[in-house]
Structure formats: C-alpha cells, structure tokens
Write an enzyme that holds these catalytic residues in place. Structure first.
Site, PDB file in Angstrom:
ATOM      1  N   ASP A  23      18.564 -18.247  20.344  1.00  0.00           N
ATOM      2  CA  ASP A  23      18.253 -19.238  19.307  1.00  0.00           C
ATOM      3  C   ASP A  23      16.747 -19.408  19.146  1.00  0.00           C
ATOM      4  O   ASP A  23      16.278 -19.842  18.093  1.00  0.00           O
ATOM      5  CB  ASP A  23      18.837 -20.606  19.697  1.00  0.00           C
ATOM      6  N   ASP A 254       3.352  -8.292  24.595  1.00  0.00           N
ATOM      7  CA  ASP A 254       2.859  -6.921  24.787  1.00  0.00           C
ATOM      8  C   ASP A 254       2.459  -6.638  26.228  1.00  0.00           C
ATOM      9  O   ASP A 254       2.257  -5.484  26.589  1.00  0.00           O
ATOM     10  CB  ASP A 254       1.662  -6.645  23.866  1.00  0.00           C
TER      11      ASP A 254
END
Lengths: 305, 305
Positions: A23, A254
């Site tokens: 969610d 990342d």
C-alpha cells in the site's frame, strides 16, 4: 545459496503481483528520482502510475542539505506530485532525535553545533532546537592563529553546546572542522544526519555527508550516531508519523548499504532496487553483499504498464 | 613481558650513555620543539647542547604546509640553530618520490593535483614536477551546479594529471575534495605527504593531514601511499641525502605511530620519545602499543646537563 532478486523490468505480470503486495512505497530520491537536477527517465509517469493505483508515495532521503519545504520546491519544479508532508529527510529525522529523544525530562534540549547546510538548520529550528555553526557567515573564512589559541583554550567555544551534528556541508572548511573537533574533544555527542560516503550528482559521484564529516571520525577515533537510513531511528520516526503497516510497505532505493538495508532491518514487506544510482546487480550478487533487494528494475520508470 | 623504555629525565649518567651511542639525531618538530608557534621549554638549549657535543641534528617533520625554506624562517625566528639543509619535510619527501621514483625511464613525471599548502607546491616546483590545485585562488570558492557537471563529464579536469597528492590543507573545501575525487575515480595515483590524524597546535589537537584528506579515503575506499613518517620511503630519502649510519642514528619524536615506528622500522640504533606532544607513557605500556621507544624524557629540554 545467495538470495535471488526478482527482476521486474518489462514483466507486466510481475509488476502487477508486486503492486498487489504493498500500500505504501518509501522512495529514496538521489539516484532514484533524479541525479543532481536531472530527472531520471519515466520517473514522473511511474509516480503518477503508483498514485493512480491508490498507493501512498513517501519520499525518504538522506540528503540533509534541504529542508522538507525546500525539497518540495524541487519536486514541484520537476512536476513530481507530492506535498511537503510526503517528504521525510535525514535533517528532519535528526531534528526529531535531538528534540524528542535527547530532551529527556531531566535535561534540556542540548544546543547543537551544525556542520551542514540550511536544511539541517530549518528542521532544528522547526523542532525548537538551538544551534550554532551551519550556514553562519562568520565561519566561512580561513582559520587564523588566534582561532587555534581560542579554540584550544575554549574561549571561542559556546559552553552550552552538547552535540555536534554533521550533515552534507558544501561549505565545509578547516575552521568548521577544527571547531567541531574541539566540541567533540570536550565530550559533545557526535551525531550525523547520515553517513552516505558518496553523493550521486550529474551522472557521477561526489563526496557525501559521511565523507565530508570523516575528518572528525579519523581524528577522534569515534563514529557518529547516524540518524538517516539505514538507522532504525529514522524508520521509527517514519512509522510514527505515517502510521504505516510495515508488512504492506516497500522501500525503493539505489543503495544496498542504506536503502535496502533500511527496508530489510525495518522488517518491511519488501525492497526494490533501481540501477540508476550507486549500486549495480553485481554488488548484491557478491557473497559479502551489504543487502539483497527482493526486487529490482533498471530504473524507477520501468515500474508502470 | 612488554619492552621497557628507559627514562632519562634528571639521569645525567643515563644521558651521557645515551649520547655516546649516537652521532645523528633525527628530530620531529611539532610536539617536540614547539606546539604551534610556542617553543617548548628548554628546547633551544638542548639543541645547542647536542650540537656542542658534535652531534648532527636533522629535523624530520610530517608537517607539509611549509617548504624547507619557510621552515627555516620559523627556526630562525625561534632561534633554533639549523640550516635549510638540516630540514627534511614530508613535502620534500613526496616531491622526491614523484620526481625520482614515479618518473621511470619509460614515463614522464606525472602532473600532480595538490590538496595542500604552499610547502607542497614549493617542493614540487624545486623538483621540476608540474602541478595544479594547491593554493590556486581559483579553487578557493564555493562549488556551483556547473562545477558538478563539468567535473562529472571531465571537461573541468586536466587530462595530464596522473596523481593526487594530499597534505595538510588549511583551505580545504568541497570544490577541492570533489575535484580530487574525480581524478582518483579516473585512476590517478593517490599519494599523501603524511597521514597524521591530528595536528598539535596551541596546546591542543586539531585535524591533521590524514584527517583532512580522509573524505577521499572514505568515499573511494582507497588509502593513499603515505610518504611521510613512518613510511620507509622517507627514511630512504633521508639516508640518501645525509649518508647517515643508521646504527649511530636516533629518532626523537612525540608520536608512537609515526616517529617511533619510523625509527624502529628503519632499523635505527635507537628511539627516544618526548611527552610534550600526542602520546603519553601509558600509550606504550598498553599491550597493543603502536611502538615502544627505547628511551624517553618528559621534554626535549631535559636532554642536557
């Protein structure tokens, strides 16, 4: 056997299955949304796609140079839909720590010497924490022989300072490092907004907050308590603010050693790595990988169909 | 059993016996002769005493901010008898390394990007090594968005630069660190005049050369080749210049991890620690001591009768 990371780029069924699990998405910014001032390809559309599917997007960044308000201007300039409340930076996390955790019933909030930019100052101010240093123009100058004497004998120091907070400081200089070192030698708490060793900018890498403050670590043989990712102090603050269900939340980033570790150690339902920033696939395929993301895509722009 | 260190303060017979063992004394400067600009007690008299006994005094310093000529001015101002040729600094050691060791028959001397002060530049110039950076006023400014772009794409970089040399830089800033980082990312050799973590000044401690350059170490995960004490590259250069008999030479210093190690690893006849600088007696009485001096005195001023 090393854990496998599922690759979702171009895999519509995989992306659908992935989306159904969550969610809330916590998204890192530098290296995920942008590199410096350049938006990465397809990012705006991917964020809009996630939001159109009813997902909550929260931006969780270790970059401490900007406050949430300043960050919000960047989002607006790059047309990424979000409100200031959707942004959670390590400056904010650090300000909350000093204001709410260090300010025990028996003690006042300590005054903070800041090595960092306006973002740290804005967040400390918003939390009612006194500070010195930071962007003070009086410290943007060369050190003098008198400074050495006055720092050594303490006459140039503020006796109320009880903590040194290091963030990314683009105006770092010897005078600021020397001043911070003297507070630390006298027993000040050593805090850092984050300890990222490098900063992705302009498609390359530059010294990050963790590197700019490293002269102090090396000189004093002490490491700061870091309040950005992967510190769980930050996860607790994010959870406290957004009341999220960790099992239905996914961290997107990342960096394995900050973002992905942050999600795994925080017990989130999932983690997704993008390959537009610091780490590459081979980094988590190594036996001593800092963390292995559950999913990965080439870039955030791939997270739509 | 830990090695014992003989204490000579007030022990006239011990000092006489000590003096008889050596013809040459290599003396560290910061923390031995002075702290900042303050001469330590009895130092001038002790140097004169050694010289009156026919001993050679050579000053071997890791401080890279001054060239030998500049250092000599400081000796003259403090009335310590010496000539510029008696001074051997880590800047000089580094310049010799770049000029004579790196300049192999098959290659030119590499151009050097300097993070440091005029001392490094003067010594490189004297050895005919090209360099950029250092005290260049063009680098004493804030980094701009254009700088990030031009450093990242290499257009702001000099393609001839083959080495980055870090010394103590009182004018360190983000632009210089970012520039050095880009040269190192492109494969430049990583050299340091020295890696002292702290600098004794005004009776206290401040960030040293090894700390100022540490953002690069932390960011790149690479350590520089250090050319100051305890590097034996420096000992070889000292021996080559002064033709000293190592067995009849004693190193005098305040730091176990630089000075005393330098003497021991260099196979000198002896080492003597003074307690006016970084290390104290308990530092070498620990089981994991960096090095144990053969002799020690409270201060260099005690080395006379």
């Amino acid at each position: 056997m090393a854990q496998a990371s599922r690759y979702l780029t171009g895999d519509k069924a995989g992306i659908q299955e992935f989306l159904d699990k969550f969610d809330v998405f916590l998204l890192d910014c530098d290296g995920v949304l942008w590199s410096g001032d350049r938006l990465l390809p397809g990012v705006r559309e991917a964020i809009e796609f996630l939001q159109s599917k009813g997902k909550r997007t929260i931006f969780v960044t270790n970059n401490s140079t900007k406050s949430r308000q300043e960050y919000h201007k960047k989002f607006t300039r790059l047309s990424i839909p979000c409100t200031p409340d959707d942004i959670f930076g390590s400056s904010y996390s650090a300000a909350i720590y000093v204001s709410r955790i260090l300010a025990l019933p028996t003690s006042d909030k300590p005054k903070v010497f800041v090595l960092g930019e306006a973002g740290v100052e804005d967040e400390l101010r918003a939390e009612g924490v006194s500070f010195i240093g930071g962007t003070d123009p009086a410290l943007r100058r060369d050190i003098t022989p008198e400074d050495f004497d006055n720092l050594a004998d303490g006459s140039a120091l503020d006796p109320e300072v009880g903590a040194v907070l290091c963030g990314l400081d683009f105006h770092v200089n010897y005078l600021k490092l020397a001043t911070a070192a003297q507070y630390l030698r006298r027993g000040a708490l050593f805090l850092a907004t984050n300890t990222d060793s490098s900063l992705p900018m302009s498609g390359s890498f530059f010294p990050g907050a963790g590197s700019v403050g490293f002269p102090l670590v090396n000189m004093l043989g002490r490491k700061p308590l870091a309040l950005g990712k992967p510190s769980q102090a930050m996860m607790d603050a994010v959870e406290g603010k957004f009341h999220l269900d960790r099992a239905r939340t996914c961290m997107i980033g990342d960096r394995l050693d900050t973002d992905i570790r942050f999600g795994i150690e925080g017990g989130l339902g999932g983690t997704l790595a993008v390959l537009t920033g610091v780490n590459k696939r081979e980094d988590w395929e190594k036996p001593d990988a800092a963390a292995v993301p559950a999913y990965h895509v080439d870039g955030l722009g791939d997270l739509k169909f």
